[in-house]
Design a protein around this motif. Structure first.
Motif, PDB file in Angstrom:
ATOM      1  N   GLY A   1       0.792  -1.224   0.000  1.00 47.37           N
ATOM      2  CA  GLY A   1       0.000   0.000   0.000  1.00 47.37           C
ATOM      3  C   GLY A   1       0.819   1.266   0.000  1.00 47.37           C
ATOM      4  O   GLY A   1       0.251   2.365  -0.024  1.00 47.37           O
ATOM      5  N   GLY A   2       2.133   1.158   0.026  1.00 42.82           N
ATOM      6  CA  GLY A   2       2.977   2.352   0.021  1.00 42.82           C
ATOM      7  C   GLY A   2       2.944   3.062  -1.321  1.00 42.82           C
ATOM      8  O   GLY A   2       3.005   2.416  -2.371  1.00 42.82           O
ATOM      9  N   CYS A   3       2.863   4.385  -1.287  1.00 44.26           N
ATOM     10  CA  CYS A   3       2.796   5.144  -2.539  1.00 44.26           C
ATOM     11  C   CYS A   3       4.115   5.126  -3.303  1.00 44.26           C
ATOM     12  O   CYS A   3       4.133   5.329  -4.513  1.00 44.26           O
ATOM     13  N   ALA A   4       5.231   4.913  -2.611  1.00 43.41           N
ATOM     14  CA  ALA A   4       6.531   4.823  -3.283  1.00 43.41           C
ATOM     15  C   ALA A   4       6.969   3.379  -3.494  1.00 43.41           C
ATOM     16  O   ALA A   4       8.081   3.141  -3.962  1.00 43.41           O
ATOM     17  N   SER A   5       6.105   2.429  -3.158  1.00 40.74           N
ATOM     18  CA  SER A   5       6.477   1.021  -3.291  1.00 40.74           C
ATOM     19  C   SER A   5       6.523   0.611  -4.762  1.00 40.74           C
ATOM     20  O   SER A   5       5.665   0.990  -5.558  1.00 40.74           O
ATOM     21  N   ILE A   6       7.552  -0.177  -5.088  1.00 42.37           N
ATOM     22  CA  ILE A   6       7.724  -0.652  -6.460  1.00 42.37           C
ATOM     23  C   ILE A   6       8.702  -1.821  -6.434  1.00 42.37           C
ATOM     24  O   ILE A   6       9.481  -1.987  -5.480  1.00 42.37           O
ATOM     25  N   GLY A   7       8.666  -2.640  -7.446  1.00 37.26           N
ATOM     26  CA  GLY A   7       9.557  -3.795  -7.486  1.00 37.26           C
ATOM     27  C   GLY A   7      10.985  -3.451  -7.876  1.00 37.26           C
ATOM     28  O   GLY A   7      11.947  -4.007  -7.335  1.00 37.26           O
ATOM     29  N   TYR A   8      11.121  -2.487  -8.840  1.00 38.89           N
ATOM     30  CA  TYR A   8      12.429  -2.102  -9.358  1.00 38.89           C
ATOM     31  C   TYR A   8      12.395  -0.609  -9.654  1.00 38.89           C
ATOM     32  O   TYR A   8      11.403  -0.094 -10.186  1.00 38.89           O
ATOM     33  N   ASP A   9      13.475   0.096  -9.317  1.00 38.85           N
ATOM     34  CA  ASP A   9      13.472   1.541  -9.539  1.00 38.85           C
ATOM     35  C   ASP A   9      13.879   1.865 -10.964  1.00 38.85           C
ATOM     36  O   ASP A   9      14.077   0.980 -11.805  1.00 38.85           O
ATOM     37  N   ASP A  10      14.020   3.147 -11.280  1.00 37.31           N
ATOM     38  CA  ASP A  10      14.315   3.573 -12.649  1.00 37.31           C
ATOM     39  C   ASP A  10      15.798   3.535 -12.987  1.00 37.31           C
ATOM     40  O   ASP A  10      16.224   4.054 -14.025  1.00 37.31           O
ATOM     41  N   ASP A  11      16.594   2.888 -12.113  1.00 34.18           N
ATOM     42  CA  ASP A  11      17.954   2.466 -12.457  1.00 34.18           C
ATOM     43  C   ASP A  11      18.013   0.960 -12.669  1.00 34.18           C
ATOM     44  O   ASP A  11      19.087   0.406 -12.881  1.00 34.18           O
ATOM     45  N   GLY A  12      16.865   0.291 -12.556  1.00 30.17           N
ATOM     46  CA  GLY A  12      16.840  -1.161 -12.658  1.00 30.17           C
ATOM     47  C   GLY A  12      17.266  -1.862 -11.381  1.00 30.17           C
ATOM     48  O   GLY A  12      17.630  -3.045 -11.400  1.00 30.17           O
ATOM     49  N   VAL A  13      17.196  -1.158 -10.252  1.00 30.15           N
ATOM     50  CA  VAL A  13      17.620  -1.695  -8.952  1.00 30.15           C
ATOM     51  C   VAL A  13      16.412  -2.238  -8.193  1.00 30.15           C
ATOM     52  O   VAL A  13      15.372  -1.572  -8.128  1.00 30.15           O
ATOM     53  N   LYS A  14      16.563  -3.398  -7.614  1.00 32.93           N
ATOM     54  CA  LYS A  14      15.551  -3.923  -6.699  1.00 32.93           C
ATOM     55  C   LYS A  14      15.814  -3.281  -5.334  1.00 32.93           C
ATOM     56  O   LYS A  14      16.828  -3.567  -4.694  1.00 32.93           O
ATOM     57  N   PRO A  15      14.926  -2.390  -4.861  1.00 32.52           N
ATOM     58  CA  PRO A  15      15.210  -1.635  -3.629  1.00 32.52           C
ATOM     59  C   PRO A  15      15.323  -2.544  -2.404  1.00 32.52           C
ATOM     60  O   PRO A  15      14.708  -3.617  -2.336  1.00 32.52           O
ATOM     61  N   ASP A  16      16.115  -2.101  -1.438  1.00 32.70           N
ATOM     62  CA  ASP A  16      16.243  -2.823  -0.181  1.00 32.70           C
ATOM     63  C   ASP A  16      15.629  -1.997   0.946  1.00 32.70           C
ATOM     64  O   ASP A  16      15.231  -0.857   0.757  1.00 32.70           O
ATOM     65  N   GLN A  17      15.523  -2.593   2.119  1.00 30.42           N
ATOM     66  CA  GLN A  17      15.164  -1.836   3.318  1.00 30.42           C
ATOM     67  C   GLN A  17      16.448  -1.452   4.015  1.00 30.42           C
ATOM     68  O   GLN A  17      17.328  -2.293   4.198  1.00 30.42           O
ATOM     69  N   PHE A  18      16.576  -0.192   4.406  1.00 28.19           N
ATOM     70  CA  PHE A  18      17.838   0.283   4.959  1.00 28.19           C
ATOM     71  C   PHE A  18      17.591   1.280   6.089  1.00 28.19           C
ATOM     72  O   PHE A  18      16.624   2.031   6.085  1.00 28.19           O
ATOM     73  N   ASP A  19      18.474   1.244   7.074  1.00 30.53           N
ATOM     74  CA  ASP A  19      18.405   2.184   8.191  1.00 30.53           C
ATOM     75  C   ASP A  19      18.924   3.547   7.754  1.00 30.53           C
ATOM     76  O   ASP A  19      19.965   3.646   7.095  1.00 30.53           O
ATOM     77  N   ILE A  20      18.216   4.592   8.148  1.00 26.23           N
ATOM     78  CA  ILE A  20      18.664   5.970   7.919  1.00 26.23           C
ATOM     79  C   ILE A  20      19.130   6.586   9.242  1.00 26.23           C
ATOM     80  O   ILE A  20      20.186   7.215   9.308  1.00 26.23           O
TER      81      ILE A  20
END
Length: 538
Positions: free
Chosen positions: A344-363
């Protein structure tokens, strides 16, 4: 993916579709089926590979291409009338080329062999021309290829299968329910939908097809005093979501409209706040905007390096080599992470516009800044930091373009606060507070371009005394310096109180682009925050 021929045919049949009205039982059943993304069709794949081949032959060391269709539908209503219905449908190809460490970009709506070759050649020519202004050569972080990858957001009912009649009927019914409350004079309800079919390929070997849907149904209810000397508005009642028509039905606008209208009417007789310092209990629907502006924006890496100074601003979380691992952003119970995978996330996607599969990361971890939002290019800027921490140097998957005609760059992922260890809820924080203010919903706000000094309002304010809510307040705004505000965080809700806040349109870049983003939030308590009265006159 919709082909160019199908796109034209669909557009031509749009008027006829409106005349059909409600779907048959069979059609209604089919639209309830979860969407499964198909593999990319052959004509689209051929055009993308042609773009890459043309760019490589012209001298590009790397290239990627996106063929994208974006559909938008918006319904505007006020009281018992439909004000407007707006539809747009656009399709084209954007091509990016890397030559001698410089980017070039070109786009075309002409999805033909000639149109694609011309755009690819133009992208390479632009990259070569940009060499004269290069400050540092572009280097891309390693990334595995994703051949024949697919992804779809988790929508159950495609909102573009719902008739305008059904949409307007729902909105007018919600408005009528709100107008039944004494004192309510004006009601505005919108229904907004976006559907993107995104097709991507790059010279690393990735070929990716994705479909995503976003939905937003804002409602604003205005109550007017009997003598017409005052008014109050209740809005910020429904959050945008990366889901479909099913989310509209779940929000139950018609039933809830009366409750929201009663809250608007109650605001008219609310007590005006006495300025001072209060413990603030922020509901997720209020905290989300504050987190967005004071945490998510300053941890965008391009802002920290000054690349967005001319428009979006810079960041107090800078320079990276001085603050990573050392800057105390908040209290030890503050943990912030980025991802693009929340359901349900508005920024959720399988692959970004660099062709990267996003990870979960600490900020932010235990109150300390430990990372930024990055793309493949930006990840290399922090190569020294990742090596120091024995971490792989990889993009966090934050590359995004809002259209085929826009060049991709770093955009915010879902940035969220981790729930506390104790499974507390909003009412638990209220019960633990002797003198405070509980705040729900977003309101007006202001924050400086470095995201350090801010002032935020809300939609509803409640006085808290002796662990109980005693009634509504009005004219409330809280002021802070970012690190002091988050340093004053002393209580967190647990997993059961976790909710998604979102913004449907967040601006950045020149030329400007807009993206949608979600922030997972729990209720928080912040001790002794300065509160002003916004209704007082000098």
């Amino acid at each position: 993916m919709t082909t160019r021929r199908e796109f034209v045919a669909t557009t031509a049949l749009a008027a006829g579709a409106l005349a059909i009205g409600r779907p048959t039982d069979a059609a209604a059943h089919s639209r309830l089926m979860p969407h499964v993304q198909d593999r990319m069709d052959a004509p689209t794949r051929e055009l993308l590979l042609l773009a890459l081949d043309t760019a490589k032959r012209a001298g590009a060391s790397y290239a990627d291409a996106r063929i994208q269709r974006v559909q938008r539908n918006a319904v505007f209503t006020r009281e018992r009338q439909v004000l407007d219905v707006v539809d747009s449908d656009t399709m084209g190809c954007g091509i990016r080329a890397l030559v001698d460490g410089c980017w070039g970009f070109a786009a075309t709506p002409r999805l033909t062999t000639d149109g694609i070759q011309r755009a690819a050649s133009e992208a390479v020519a632009t990259a070569k021309a940009n060499r004269v202004a290069r400050d540092r050569p572009v280097e891309l972080a390693p990334n595995p290829s994703h051949p024949d990858a697919t992804w779809s957001s988790g929508f159950t009912i495609d909102p573009f299968t719902i008739s305008i009649e059904e949409k307007t009927t729902l909105a007018i019914a919600a408005n009528s329910a709100a107008l039944s409350v004494p004192g309510v004079r004006f009601v505005n309800t919108q229904l907004n939908f976006v559907k993107e079919e995104r097709n991507y390929a790059n010279t690393d070997g990735s070929v990716i097809a994705q479909t995503l849907v976003r939905t937003y149904t804002p409602m604003a209810i205005t109550a007017v005093s009997a003598d017409r000397s005052d008014f109050a508005i209740r809005d910020a009642v429904v959050q945008p979501t990366g889901r479909g028509w099913e989310s509209v039905l779940e929000n139950n606008l018609v039933v809830n409209a009366k409750k929201w209208a009663e809250e608007a009417a109650e605001k008219l007789t609310a007590k005006s706040i006495e300025p001072g310092r209060y413990d603030l209990i922020l509901h997720p629907s209020n905290l989300g905007l504050t987190l967005h502006e004071s945490v998510a924006h300053p941890t965008e890496l391009d802002r920290a390096y000054g690349y967005e100074a001319n428009y979006a601003g810079t960041s107090f979380v800078a320079p990276p080599d001085k603050v990573l691992g050392t800057l105390k952003f908040g209290s030890p119970i503050m943990n912030i992470y980025g991802d693009r995978s929340q359901a349900g996330g508005c920024a959720s996607i399988g692959y970004d516009d660099d062709g990267v599969k996003p990870d979960q990361f600490d900020i932010i971890k235990d109150g300390i800044v430990v990372d930024y939002q990055t793309t493949r290019e930006q990840a290399m800027w922090l190569d020294w930091w990742y090596k120091k921490r024995n971490m792989p140097t990889r993009s966090h998957g934050c590359s995004y373009a809002d259209s085929w005609s826009s060049v991709q760059f770093q955009r915010m992922p879902n940035v969220s606060i981790k729930p506390g260890a104790k499974d507390l809820g909003f009412n638990d924080l209220v019960s633990a507070t002797d003198k405070g203010i509980a705040i729900l919903g977003r309101g007006s706000y202001s924050i400086d371009q470095q995201r350090f000094n801010g002032q935020f309002g809300g939609a509803l304010f409640y006085e808290v005394r002796g662990g109980k809510i005693t009634g509504q307040l009005r004219d409330v705004a809280y002021q802070f310096r970012t690190t002091e505000f988050w340093g004053a965080l002393d209580m967190l809700g647990g997993q059961k109180s976790y909710e998604l806040y979102a913004t449907f349109s967040d601006g950045k870049g020149q030329p400007g682009q807009a993206n949608a983003v979600t922030h997972g939030c729990v209720p928080t308590r912040h001790k002794q925050i300065n509160v002003i009265n916004t209704g007082r006159k000098a």
